[in-house]
Design a protein around this motif. Structure first.
Motif, PDB file in Angstrom:
ATOM      1  N   GLN A 125       0.843  -1.205   0.000  1.00 14.96           N
ATOM      2  CA  GLN A 125       0.000   0.000   0.000  1.00 14.96           C
ATOM      3  C   GLN A 125       0.878   1.254   0.000  1.00 14.96           C
ATOM      4  O   GLN A 125       0.598   2.218  -0.711  1.00 14.96           O
ATOM      5  N   ALA A 126       1.958   1.214   0.787  1.00 12.80           N
ATOM      6  CA  ALA A 126       2.877   2.357   0.831  1.00 12.80           C
ATOM      7  C   ALA A 126       3.480   2.599  -0.556  1.00 12.80           C
ATOM      8  O   ALA A 126       3.612   3.740  -1.007  1.00 12.80           O
ATOM      9  N   VAL A 127       3.823   1.520  -1.247  1.00 16.81           N
ATOM     10  CA  VAL A 127       4.387   1.638  -2.598  1.00 16.81           C
ATOM     11  C   VAL A 127       3.345   2.265  -3.531  1.00 16.81           C
ATOM     12  O   VAL A 127       3.645   3.181  -4.300  1.00 16.81           O
ATOM     13  N   HIS A 128       2.140   1.785  -3.410  1.00 10.40           N
ATOM     14  CA  HIS A 128       1.054   2.283  -4.265  1.00 10.40           C
ATOM     15  C   HIS A 128       0.813   3.777  -4.019  1.00 10.40           C
ATOM     16  O   HIS A 128       0.728   4.566  -4.954  1.00 10.40           O
ATOM     17  N   GLU A 129       0.729   4.153  -2.754  1.00 12.09           N
ATOM     18  CA  GLU A 129       0.497   5.574  -2.418  1.00 12.09           C
ATOM     19  C   GLU A 129       1.616   6.437  -2.985  1.00 12.09           C
ATOM     20  O   GLU A 129       1.371   7.506  -3.544  1.00 12.09           O
ATOM     21  N   ALA A 130       2.843   5.967  -2.820  1.00  6.32           N
ATOM     22  CA  ALA A 130       3.994   6.750  -3.288  1.00  6.32           C
ATOM     23  C   ALA A 130       3.962   6.905  -4.808  1.00  6.32           C
ATOM     24  O   ALA A 130       4.184   8.006  -5.333  1.00  6.32           O
ATOM     25  N   ASN A 131       3.667   5.833  -5.511  1.00  7.90           N
ATOM     26  CA  ASN A 131       3.605   5.896  -6.973  1.00  7.90           C
ATOM     27  C   ASN A 131       2.515   6.850  -7.444  1.00  7.90           C
ATOM     28  O   ASN A 131       2.707   7.613  -8.386  1.00  7.90           O
ATOM     29  N   ASN A 155       3.117  10.234  -9.589  1.00  9.46           N
ATOM     30  CA  ASN A 155       2.475  10.467 -10.888  1.00  9.46           C
ATOM     31  C   ASN A 155       1.569  11.686 -10.876  1.00  9.46           C
ATOM     32  O   ASN A 155       1.575  12.479 -11.813  1.00  9.46           O
ATOM     33  N   GLU A 156       0.794  11.818  -9.799  1.00  8.96           N
ATOM     34  CA  GLU A 156      -0.133  12.952  -9.745  1.00  8.96           C
ATOM     35  C   GLU A 156       0.595  14.282  -9.690  1.00  8.96           C
ATOM     36  O   GLU A 156       0.191  15.255 -10.308  1.00  8.96           O
ATOM     37  N   THR A 157       1.674  14.342  -8.938  1.00  4.76           N
ATOM     38  CA  THR A 157       2.392  15.619  -8.806  1.00  4.76           C
ATOM     39  C   THR A 157       3.259  15.913 -10.031  1.00  4.76           C
ATOM     40  O   THR A 157       3.676  17.045 -10.228  1.00  4.76           O
ATOM     41  N   GLU A 158       3.507  14.896 -10.830  1.00  4.20           N
ATOM     42  CA  GLU A 158       4.429  15.015 -11.975  1.00  4.20           C
ATOM     43  C   GLU A 158       5.721  15.707 -11.534  1.00  4.20           C
ATOM     44  O   GLU A 158       6.191  16.660 -12.157  1.00  4.20           O
ATOM     45  N   VAL A 159       6.258  15.167 -10.486  1.00  4.21           N
ATOM     46  CA  VAL A 159       7.433  15.796  -9.848  1.00  4.21           C
ATOM     47  C   VAL A 159       8.596  15.996 -10.824  1.00  4.21           C
ATOM     48  O   VAL A 159       9.347  16.963 -10.701  1.00  4.21           O
ATOM     49  N   TRP A 160       8.735  15.127 -11.812  1.00  7.65           N
ATOM     50  CA  TRP A 160       9.837  15.257 -12.766  1.00  7.65           C
ATOM     51  C   TRP A 160       9.737  16.569 -13.567  1.00  7.65           C
ATOM     52  O   TRP A 160      10.738  17.097 -13.993  1.00  7.65           O
ATOM     53  N   ILE A 188      10.189  19.617  -1.966  1.00  5.76           N
ATOM     54  CA  ILE A 188       9.178  19.232  -0.961  1.00  5.76           C
ATOM     55  C   ILE A 188       8.536  17.895  -1.357  1.00  5.76           C
ATOM     56  O   ILE A 188       8.370  16.999  -0.529  1.00  5.76           O
ATOM     57  N   ILE A 189       8.242  17.784  -2.648  1.00  8.41           N
ATOM     58  CA  ILE A 189       7.626  16.519  -3.117  1.00  8.41           C
ATOM     59  C   ILE A 189       8.611  15.362  -2.954  1.00  8.41           C
ATOM     60  O   ILE A 189       8.263  14.287  -2.455  1.00  8.41           O
ATOM     61  N   LEU A 190       9.845  15.599  -3.339  1.00 10.64           N
ATOM     62  CA  LEU A 190      10.839  14.512  -3.229  1.00 10.64           C
ATOM     63  C   LEU A 190      11.090  14.138  -1.771  1.00 10.64           C
ATOM     64  O   LEU A 190      11.349  12.977  -1.446  1.00 10.64           O
TER      65      LEU A 190
END
Ligand code: MSP
Length: 477
Positions: A401-407, A411-416, A428-430
């Motif tokens: 679940q932690a992996v799923h939340e992180a992914n 993806n939602e934040t499009e941190v890249w 902050i996101i990273l």
């Protein structure tokens, strides 16, 4: 006094090397021991496994192998140890019931039971199955009058036997079974209660004709019935190691097939000998492989190494323990197992670590941003509660679940994109993503113990991210 925990697995018969059924129980118990070592310190946890050797099965198997019994036993006990070492079982003691220390303790316990007037001589006529090493009642046989588990006719036995006054302990056993937490899961507790309420009979405790076994101290013509001495192993270990402080905290992890021996006969023997009864007996379920019972005749017996050589030890552990709920029956399939590896471990955990570490390397020159503490408490509480209540599958799911939340967050934040346009916002996101990696690493120390050090290495030190590595390589099928 500091909290102690003492975990035991059943001691296994040595007529065959471990398969994934026995590995399931051993891995589950190992995972519980690892959790508690991390929580209360390794000096406060003790974990025992071993081999049950004084069985007619031993004699038959040695004969078949053309070896002497001693040779055969040494080789098989060595084979068990090697298998457990190979798959990362962190036992503190390995007991063999042919060891001198065991004979000594069994003799002492039997003598105490005898002195208490709980053992008497009688005659036994009955049907004995060497496969189960138990007497069967006529109504327990199948339509061919065979043992339903071993599909062969039991032996008719008539001999002089010593009996244990088990019936005397019915009320005390009911009290014990009504002690909260003693017997889990609930459905097994209910079965044991109705078994006692159906009328508890005295049990035969010795075998006159046995070729292997521990002699009764009060009548050496007789050998102790294998089950009666086998259950004593748990006590022998701590007694012989002078670690009796662990006895009060013993938790027997067993399969549901051997519940009666552990939650009725064994506690009654301890009551009779004036010793403390176990704290808990937890009976897990049985699994089939692709819907079928694992058996030599069907040729579907899987050895732990068949899986771990290709997928690694952590995959074996998590693949088995996440297949179904600990305490229930379930099914295990190779496709399902491969799916857990591919999607949850390689594609889940491994991929997430890669993605986050690459971003920190690439956009922050490997310098770690401030790591948040937004999810740690919630997810770790969920994981810890599951582990402390023997819900191992749920604990593993919490990690996924932690992996799923992180992914999802990644993806939602499009941190890249963000990190290129606004580095402060990206940091902050990273920082939050690194928090997830820390949480997963923390859980991995219990459920993915061989991968956890690699994860730690990737996370680096307080300031810099570490070197990247592939946590779960692609498997060529
Ligand atoms: N020697 C006795 C136990 C004595 S304990 C004092 C014995 N040995 S055994 O080798 O037959 O192992 C039985 C245990 O193996 C079960 O209780 C269970 O934990 C495990 N399993 C064997 N096959 C299994 C499955 N198919 N599924 C789950 N567990 C399985 O009984």
């Amino acid at each position: 006094m500091t909290l102690k925990k003492y975990f035991t697995t059943p001691i296994y018969y040595v007529n065959a090397l471990p398969h994934i059924g026995t590995a399931y129980c051993t891995l589950a118990t190992d995972t519980l021991a690892r959790y508690w070592r991390k929580k209360i310190g390794k000096e406060n946890v003790m974990f025992l496994t071993g081999t049950d050797e004084n069985s007619q099965k031993t004699i038959d198997a040695a004969e078949k192998a053309g070896q002497s019994v001693v040779e055969y036993l040494d080789e098989m006990a060595g084979g068990f140890k090697k298998c457990w070492d190979d798959i990362g079982i962190s036992y503190d003691d390995f007991i063999r019931t042919t060891e001198e220390r065991h004979t000594k303790v069994v003799t002492e316990i039997l003598q105490k039971m005898y002195d208490n007037g709980d053992i008497y001589l009688g005659n036994y006529t009955g049907l004995y199955c060497t496969g189960c090493e138990t007497f069967l009642k006529p109504d327990e046989l199948d339509e061919n009058k065979h043992c339903p588990a071993h599909k062969r006719a039991p032996q008719e036995i008539e001999e002089e036997n010593y009996f244990f006054r088990l019936s005397k302990y019915a009320d005390k056993l009911l009290d014990l079974l009504n002690t909260p937490g003693f017997m889990e899961p609930e459905k097994r507790r209910n079965e044991m209660i109705s078994f006692i309420k159906g009328g508890l009979e005295d049990i035969s405790l010795s075998r006159e004709g046995a070729k292997i076994g521990i002699e009764l101290p009060f009548d050496p013509k007789h050998k102790t019935y294998v089950w009666v001495e086998a259950v004593v192993n748990y006590y022998t270990s701590v007694k012989s190691l002078d670690k009796m402080e662990f006895w009060d905290e013993v938790i027997h992890v067993i399969g549901k097939d051997i519940t009666r021996f552990h939650s009725i006969i064994w506690p009654a023997m301890l009551m009779s000998a004036g010793e403390k009864t176990p704290k808990k007996v937890f009976a897990h379920g049985f699994f089939t492989v692709n819907g079928e019972k694992m058996s030599k005749s069907l040729g579907n017996v899987i050895a732990p190494r068949d899986l771990s050589e290709q997928y690694g030890n952590d995959a074996l552990r998590v693949g088995l323990l996440s297949s179904f709920e600990f305490g229930n029956d379930g099914d295990f399939s190779l496709d399902g197992f491969d799916g857990v590896y591919t999607h949850k471990l390689a594609g889940g955990v491994g991929n997430l670590f890669q993605r986050v570490v690459v971003l920190v390397e690439k956009f922050l020159e490997g310098k770690k941003p401030t790591i948040t503490k937004k999810h740690t408490e919630r997810l770790m509480a969920q994981f810890n509660t599951a582990m402390e209540n023997m819900r191992i599958q749920e604990a593993i799911y919490t990690c996924f679940q932690a992996v799923h939340e992180a992914n999802q967050f990644l993806n939602e934040t499009e941190v890249w994109k963000v990190v290129k346009e606004d580095q402060e916002k990206g940091k902050i996101i990273l920082g939050e993503l690194l928090e997830y990696l820390e949480i997963i690493t923390d859980m991995a120390e219990v459920i993915l113990p061989e991968t956890a050090p690699k994860m730690k290495a990737m996370l680096g030190d307080a300031e810099n991210i570490g070197e990247r590595c592939i946590l779960f390589p692609r498997i060529e099928s």
